[in-house]
Design a protein around this motif. Structure first.
Motif, mmCIF file in Angstrom:
data_model
loop_
_atom_site.group_PDB
_atom_site.id
_atom_site.type_symbol
_atom_site.label_atom_id
_atom_site.label_comp_id
_atom_site.label_asym_id
_atom_site.label_seq_id
_atom_site.Cartn_x
_atom_site.Cartn_y
_atom_site.Cartn_z
ATOM 1 N N SER A 1 39.557 0.282 -44.361
ATOM 2 C CA SER A 1 38.838 1.427 -43.786
ATOM 3 C C SER A 1 37.385 1.096 -43.469
ATOM 4 C CB SER A 1 38.897 2.618 -44.752
ATOM 5 O OG SER A 1 40.238 2.951 -45.068
ATOM 6 N N GLU A 2 36.822 0.097 -44.166
ATOM 7 C CA GLU A 2 35.409 -0.216 -43.983
ATOM 8 C C GLU A 2 35.115 -0.809 -42.616
ATOM 9 O OE1 GLU A 2 37.455 -3.852 -45.516
ATOM 10 O OE2 GLU A 2 37.432 -1.711 -46.064
ATOM 11 N N VAL A 3 36.158 -1.176 -41.868
ATOM 12 C CA VAL A 3 35.929 -1.790 -40.556
ATOM 13 C C VAL A 3 35.220 -0.821 -39.606
ATOM 14 C CG1 VAL A 3 38.099 -1.097 -39.453
ATOM 15 C CG2 VAL A 3 37.028 -3.252 -38.809
ATOM 16 N N PHE A 4 35.403 0.489 -39.831
ATOM 17 C CA PHE A 4 34.760 1.477 -38.965
ATOM 18 C C PHE A 4 33.278 1.646 -39.270
ATOM 19 C CE2 PHE A 4 39.233 3.000 -38.657
ATOM 20 C CZ PHE A 4 39.377 2.859 -37.294
ATOM 21 N N ASP A 5 32.835 1.127 -40.410
ATOM 22 C CA ASP A 5 31.402 1.197 -40.723
ATOM 23 C C ASP A 5 30.594 0.332 -39.768
ATOM 24 O OD1 ASP A 5 32.056 2.856 -42.813
ATOM 25 O OD2 ASP A 5 32.093 1.246 -44.306
ATOM 26 N N GLU A 6 31.199 -0.775 -39.341
ATOM 27 C CA GLU A 6 30.569 -1.663 -38.351
ATOM 28 C C GLU A 6 31.695 -2.257 -37.512
ATOM 29 O OE1 GLU A 6 27.409 -5.416 -38.054
ATOM 30 O OE2 GLU A 6 28.056 -4.628 -39.996
ATOM 31 N N LEU A 7 32.044 -1.553 -36.445
ATOM 32 C CA LEU A 7 33.196 -1.934 -35.632
ATOM 33 C C LEU A 7 32.816 -3.048 -34.670
ATOM 34 C CD1 LEU A 7 36.104 -1.508 -34.931
ATOM 35 C CD2 LEU A 7 35.471 0.411 -33.464
ATOM 36 N N THR A 8 33.067 -4.285 -35.081
ATOM 37 C CA THR A 8 32.787 -5.449 -34.247
ATOM 38 C C THR A 8 34.052 -6.289 -34.125
ATOM 39 O OG1 THR A 8 32.088 -6.823 -36.120
ATOM 40 C CG2 THR A 8 30.395 -5.491 -35.016
ATOM 41 N N PHE A 9 34.055 -7.175 -33.124
ATOM 42 C CA PHE A 9 35.207 -8.045 -32.924
ATOM 43 C C PHE A 9 35.421 -8.960 -34.127
ATOM 44 C CE2 PHE A 9 37.116 -12.035 -31.521
ATOM 45 C CZ PHE A 9 38.269 -11.579 -30.882
ATOM 46 N N ASP A 10 34.351 -9.483 -34.692
ATOM 47 C CA ASP A 10 34.466 -10.405 -35.814
ATOM 48 C C ASP A 10 35.106 -9.743 -37.032
ATOM 49 O OD1 ASP A 10 33.359 -12.434 -34.346
ATOM 50 O OD2 ASP A 10 31.313 -12.082 -35.073
ATOM 51 N N ASN A 11 34.725 -8.493 -37.302
ATOM 52 C CA ASN A 11 35.291 -7.793 -38.459
ATOM 53 C C ASN A 11 36.782 -7.533 -38.277
ATOM 54 O OD1 ASN A 11 32.839 -7.747 -39.778
ATOM 55 N ND2 ASN A 11 32.273 -5.721 -39.034
ATOM 56 N N VAL A 12 37.168 -7.154 -37.065
ATOM 57 C CA VAL A 12 38.591 -6.922 -36.797
ATOM 58 C C VAL A 12 39.353 -8.240 -36.770
ATOM 59 C CG1 VAL A 12 40.254 -5.965 -35.142
ATOM 60 C CG2 VAL A 12 38.079 -4.795 -35.528
ATOM 61 N N ALA A 13 38.710 -9.301 -36.290
ATOM 62 C CA ALA A 13 39.354 -10.620 -36.227
ATOM 63 C C ALA A 13 39.756 -11.104 -37.617
ATOM 64 C CB ALA A 13 38.428 -11.629 -35.563
ATOM 65 N N GLU A 14 38.976 -10.759 -38.636
ATOM 66 C CA GLU A 14 39.330 -11.145 -40.007
ATOM 67 C C GLU A 14 40.646 -10.510 -40.425
ATOM 68 O OE1 GLU A 14 36.123 -10.186 -42.579
ATOM 69 O OE2 GLU A 14 34.711 -11.583 -41.646
ATOM 70 N N ALA B 1 43.031 -9.580 -38.318
ATOM 71 C CA ALA B 1 44.071 -10.238 -37.518
ATOM 72 C C ALA B 1 44.451 -11.584 -38.116
ATOM 73 C CB ALA B 1 43.595 -10.402 -36.075
ATOM 74 N N GLU B 2 43.466 -12.332 -38.594
ATOM 75 C CA GLU B 2 43.743 -13.630 -39.212
ATOM 76 C C GLU B 2 44.588 -13.468 -40.471
ATOM 77 O OE1 GLU B 2 39.936 -15.324 -39.868
ATOM 78 O OE2 GLU B 2 39.639 -15.931 -37.766
ATOM 79 N N MET B 3 44.303 -12.434 -41.246
ATOM 80 C CA MET B 3 45.092 -12.168 -42.444
ATOM 81 C C MET B 3 46.544 -11.857 -42.079
ATOM 82 S SD MET B 3 44.667 -9.153 -45.297
ATOM 83 C CE MET B 3 45.385 -7.945 -44.190
ATOM 84 N N LEU B 4 46.729 -11.061 -41.026
ATOM 85 C CA LEU B 4 48.080 -10.718 -40.577
ATOM 86 C C LEU B 4 48.824 -11.960 -40.084
ATOM 87 C CD1 LEU B 4 47.344 -7.404 -38.608
ATOM 88 C CD2 LEU B 4 48.331 -7.629 -40.894
ATOM 89 N N MET B 5 48.135 -12.809 -39.340
ATOM 90 C CA MET B 5 48.760 -14.035 -38.846
ATOM 91 C C MET B 5 49.175 -14.947 -39.988
ATOM 92 S SD MET B 5 46.650 -15.027 -35.370
ATOM 93 C CE MET B 5 44.999 -14.564 -35.869
#
Length: 286
Positions: free
Chosen positions: A137-150, A152-156
């Motif tokens: 949920s903390e990703v919305f505190d600072e919605l950047t590509f790098d934060n979301v990419a982390e 995605a990497e976990m899912l991969m």
């Protein structure tokens, strides 16, 4: 009929609520413009990157396929539920929770289903099932590509390691301020392009086609997840703006009705007082 003091208190309460919902509507409208511009600018790039990746992947031999395209028997499924951290957005969050529940009970009734929550509302809805592997949920505190990419990497990593055989994303796609479309997209394994692909075009690949695909896949998957989160973010503000607009209209209508009731009650009270005075005067004269 309620007395005048009770009606005045209700009018005051409704007016205060109307001021709050009106302020929330204006805040969401301001945030929506920025979020809408961001997702509108990003969609063409994301769609073209996905199309290019699928087209290239379709031309590779089976032995050269990516580890992210491996098709396995689906036994374990991970559903990424993207909601918001706050409520007061109409059916925005409940639609996602309902869709995820339907997938769990119908589509994947015979599979082991887990959840990854992006948004507090999704975490609150599914944490009681003990199937939530992580709350991002903390990703919305600072919605950047790098934060979301982390994420995605976990899912991969979890897909490659065999923790899950299939990963789905459920989110609200932004159409306009009043309309959000619940989407279910397959994240992994990579979905091959449907229909015929244009593979006869004479391209020169440098480095090799396989290397290009291997480099594009992680970038494409990160972009796909980021687009989904961005879509949901814009949809949230659109849904909240619409919900607060309706709430303000309803509060205005209720306030007007209460004022009319108050005036009628006040008029009736004045009439009764006049009648009592006239009656008392006549009694004295008699």
């Amino acid at each position: 009929m309620a007395n005048l003091k009770e009606i005045r208190n209700r009018i005051s309460s409704v007016s205060s609520t109307m001021q709050i919902t009106s302020a929330m509507k204006m805040v969401s409208a301001a945030k929506l413009k920025k979020a809408q511009d961001a997702i509108t600018a990003m969609r063409p790039y994301s769609d073209k990157l996905t199309e290019l990746l699928q087209s290239l992947s379709a031309t590779l031999d089976g032995d050269s396929g990516s580890k992210f395209a491996t098709q396995r028997e689906v036994k374990k499924v991970l559903i990424v539920a993207i909601t918001s951290n706050r409520g007061l957005a109409g059916a925005f969050n409940s639609n996602i929770i309902k869709e995820v529940t339907n997938l769990t009970n119908d589509t994947y009734a015979n599979q082991e289903v887990s959840y990854l929550a992006i948004g507090k509302k999704a975490n609150d809805a599914f944490k009681k099932t003990d199937r939530v592997i992580a709350n991002k949920s903390e990703v919305f505190d600072e919605l950047t590509f790098d934060n979301v990419a982390e994420i995605a990497e976990m899912l991969m990593d979890k897909f490659v390691e065999g923790d899950f055989d299939k990963i789905e994303i459920v989110y609200n796609k932004f159409k306009n301020a009043a309309t959000q479309i619940v989407m279910t997209e397959q994240f992994l394994p990579i979905v091959p392009m449907e229909g015929e692909t244009n593979t006869n075009t004479d391209y020169i690949f440098e480095p090799s086609k396989v290397e290009i695909v291997e480099q594009l896949i992680p970038k494409s998957l990160k972009t796909q997840l980021y687009k989904s989160v961005r879509d949901s973010f814009a949809s949230e503000h659109g849904a909240r703006m619409t919900a607060m607009h309706k709430a303000t209209d309803n509060a205005t209508e209720l306030r007007d009705q209460l004022k009319l009731t108050y005036n009628k009650a006040r008029q009736a009270a004045i009439t009764n007082e006049i009648l009592e005075i006239v009656g008392g005067a006549e009694a004295l004269n008699n």
